[in-house]
Motif scaffolding. Structure first.
Motif, PDB file in Angstrom:
ATOM      1  N   PRO A  79       0.818  -1.215   0.000  1.00 12.63           N
ATOM      2  CA  PRO A  79       0.000   0.000   0.000  1.00 12.63           C
ATOM      3  C   PRO A  79       0.852   1.266   0.000  1.00 12.63           C
ATOM      4  O   PRO A  79       2.024   1.254   0.386  1.00 12.63           O
ATOM      5  N   ASP A  80       0.252   2.349  -0.414  1.00  9.03           N
ATOM      6  CA  ASP A  80       0.907   3.647  -0.341  1.00  9.03           C
ATOM      7  C   ASP A  80       1.217   3.978   1.119  1.00  9.03           C
ATOM      8  O   ASP A  80       0.462   3.643   2.023  1.00  9.03           O
ATOM      9  N   ARG A  81       2.364   4.605   1.335  1.00  5.97           N
ATOM     10  CA  ARG A  81       2.819   4.985   2.663  1.00  5.97           C
ATOM     11  C   ARG A  81       3.070   3.789   3.577  1.00  5.97           C
ATOM     12  O   ARG A  81       2.801   3.820   4.764  1.00  5.97           O
ATOM     13  N   ARG A  82       3.633   2.729   2.969  1.00  4.72           N
ATOM     14  CA  ARG A  82       4.044   1.556   3.737  1.00  4.72           C
ATOM     15  C   ARG A  82       5.462   1.174   3.334  1.00  4.72           C
ATOM     16  O   ARG A  82       5.912   1.436   2.228  1.00  4.72           O
ATOM     17  N   SER A  83       6.163   0.532   4.266  1.00  9.11           N
ATOM     18  CA  SER A  83       7.532   0.084   4.045  1.00  9.11           C
ATOM     19  C   SER A  83       7.621  -1.425   4.216  1.00  9.11           C
ATOM     20  O   SER A  83       6.690  -2.071   4.698  1.00  9.11           O
ATOM     21  N   ALA A  84       8.744  -1.973   3.820  1.00  7.52           N
ATOM     22  CA  ALA A  84       9.023  -3.396   4.002  1.00  7.52           C
ATOM     23  C   ALA A  84      10.529  -3.594   3.918  1.00  7.52           C
ATOM     24  O   ALA A  84      11.240  -2.784   3.323  1.00  7.52           O
ATOM     25  N   GLU A  85      11.004  -4.664   4.528  1.00  7.25           N
ATOM     26  CA  GLU A  85      12.397  -5.071   4.351  1.00  7.25           C
ATOM     27  C   GLU A  85      12.439  -6.179   3.323  1.00  7.25           C
ATOM     28  O   GLU A  85      11.514  -6.984   3.205  1.00  7.25           O
ATOM     29  N   ASP A 103       7.090   2.848  -0.206  1.00  8.36           N
ATOM     30  CA  ASP A 103       6.339   3.342  -1.359  1.00  8.36           C
ATOM     31  C   ASP A 103       5.472   4.512  -0.914  1.00  8.36           C
ATOM     32  O   ASP A 103       4.666   4.383   0.010  1.00  8.36           O
ATOM     33  N   ILE A 104       5.677   5.650  -1.566  1.00  6.23           N
ATOM     34  CA  ILE A 104       4.948   6.845  -1.157  1.00  6.23           C
ATOM     35  C   ILE A 104       4.759   7.772  -2.348  1.00  6.23           C
ATOM     36  O   ILE A 104       5.700   8.065  -3.081  1.00  6.23           O
ATOM     37  N   ASP A 105       3.513   8.143  -2.615  1.00  2.00           N
ATOM     38  CA  ASP A 105       3.175   9.083  -3.687  1.00  2.00           C
ATOM     39  C   ASP A 105       3.712   8.649  -5.040  1.00  2.00           C
ATOM     40  O   ASP A 105       4.262   9.445  -5.812  1.00  2.00           O
ATOM     41  N   GLY A 106       3.570   7.359  -5.355  1.00  2.00           N
ATOM     42  CA  GLY A 106       3.927   6.880  -6.679  1.00  2.00           C
ATOM     43  C   GLY A 106       5.409   6.637  -6.910  1.00  2.00           C
ATOM     44  O   GLY A 106       5.831   6.396  -8.042  1.00  2.00           O
TER      45      GLY A 106
END
Length: 392
Positions: A79-85, A103-106
């Motif tokens: 999802p937008d405004r989410r992170s992952a390792e 992932d943020i703002d495309g």
């Protein structure tokens, strides 16, 4: 990377540069009181300059689906405004790269160890083929890290506009730093650090030209300036490995607790296939156990000398492991991470190094026994016992 503006500004006021290699000489190692800086994170908040991180920008409408196919994490629908390792593995399932992605703002932002930035950027560029994704290094971007309860509550969190209910890997734009052409910085929550893994962590990824402005604002809001020594001590206490320091060319994800999706704070999703190295991950998970495991060591502190990352770990004269990050902790004294053979127990007397050997012991709480019944092993046992007909 070039020398951090923060180190340049504070070098005459007490900031000490790292000794090099795994303690960057281009960022502050401490500000005169490394143990006090660690202690401040326990009840307040510290801000650490981690400008030695390499940052890569990936725009393009297929960036996530493309990354999903070449890495170990399940991020096709991140999802937008989410992170992952995430990891890049070789064909034998050994870890080549470890990176954090947001992932943020495309746009997907990737950051990794500074020494691995060029290699990771080159690998990503080589793997694009026809995908609509354009990975490019961003040498103008820097990383700051906040550690401590004050990172998510109080004046610092209010300054960053972090919601009170923000969870790990949630991200958001830094206030008043979103230009209509490109984002000018974001925050993200990361897995906690400290011996009890209860110290919240927030990263800031932002352009260098606003680095000092944000540093000053965070310090004015109550964050204490701290060096990478404090960050690494809290990281080692939490048993969170660092690529290169706590891994070697033989490391597989199971050895360093990088198994799991974002919800597990891992870097390898077990319900995802079709990526390089996936066969090894599945085989170890279903049929066997990793040959080594990451443990926390308590080192003999009677000497001023410290062993070095990469030194052999021996038991009764036999090499049983490899030493990782070595650091002095404000409560525990000298500690380290190490990859040791799985059959080495907490009661085994260990020695580090050869020229000036240092005695060590494994922290028993860092040994995590895997007692689950593995699906593949259970199926093999059923076949051997005759309780299942082959092919059924």
């Amino acid at each position: 990377m070039s020398r951090s503006p923060i180190l340049t500004r504070h070098s005459e006021g007490g900031a000490v540069a790292g000794p090099g290699e795994f303690h960057s000489s281009e960022t502050p190692w401490h500000f005169g009181d490394p143990l006090g800086e660690q202690r401040a994170a326990a009840t307040g908040v510290i801000v650490v300059d981690r400008s030695d991180r390499a940052v890569i920008e990936i725009p393009g409408e297929e960036r996530l689906s493309w990354l999903h196919t070449i890495s170990s994490q399940h991020i096709a629908a991140l999802p937008d405004r989410r992170s992952a390792e995430n990891l890049s593995l070789d064909a034998n399932g050994r870890v080549e790269e470890h990176f954090v992605m947001t992932d943020i703002d495309g746009i997907t932002w990737v950051d990794t160890e500074g020494a691995r930035g060029e290699a990771l950027a080159g690998f990503l560029a080589k793997m694009v083929f026809w995908a609509k994704a354009q990975p490019a290094p961003r040498t103008d971007m820097r990383v700051l890290t906040l550690v401590g309860p004050g990172a998510v509550t109080g004046p610092v969190a209010e300054l960053l506009e972090i919601p009170a209910d923000a969870d790990v890997y949630q991200a958001g734009n830094l206030p008043e730093t979103h230009h209509e052409d490109e984002p000018l910085g974001f925050w993200r929550r990361m897995p906690p650090l400290g011996e009890n893994r209860d110290l919240p962590v927030v990263d800031l990824v932002l352009p260098e030209y606003v680095l000092l402005r944000w540093w000053d604002a965070l310090v004015e809001a109550g964050a204490r300036m701290a060096g990478s020594w404090a960050y690494d001590a809290l990281r080692v206490a939490a048993r969170r490995p660092r690529l290169g320091a706590d891994t070697d060319e033989r490391t597989i994800p199971h050895e360093v607790d990088w198994i799991g999706g974002p919800a597990d704070q891992g870097a390898v999703h077990l319900d995802k296939g079709c990526y390089r190295g996936q066969e090894t991950v599945a085989r170890v998970h279903n049929l066997g156990k990793s040959p080594r495991r990451l443990v926390l060591l308590h080192l003999d502190g009677s000497s001023d000398q410290r062993p070095t990352t990469g030194d052999p770990v021996t038991a009764a004269g036999r090499t049983v492991g490899r030493l990782g990050t070595v650091i002095d902790h404000y409560e525990w004294g000298p500690i380290a991470l190490a990859l040791v053979k799985r059959n080495v127990g907490a009661d085994v007397e260990l020695t580090i190094g050869t020229e000036e050997p240092v005695s060590a012991r494994i922290d028993p709480d860092s040994i995590r026994e895997d007692d689950r019944v593995q699906a593949g092993r259970a199926a093999v046992e059923r076949l051997r016992s005759g309780s299942v007909t082959p092919g059924s």
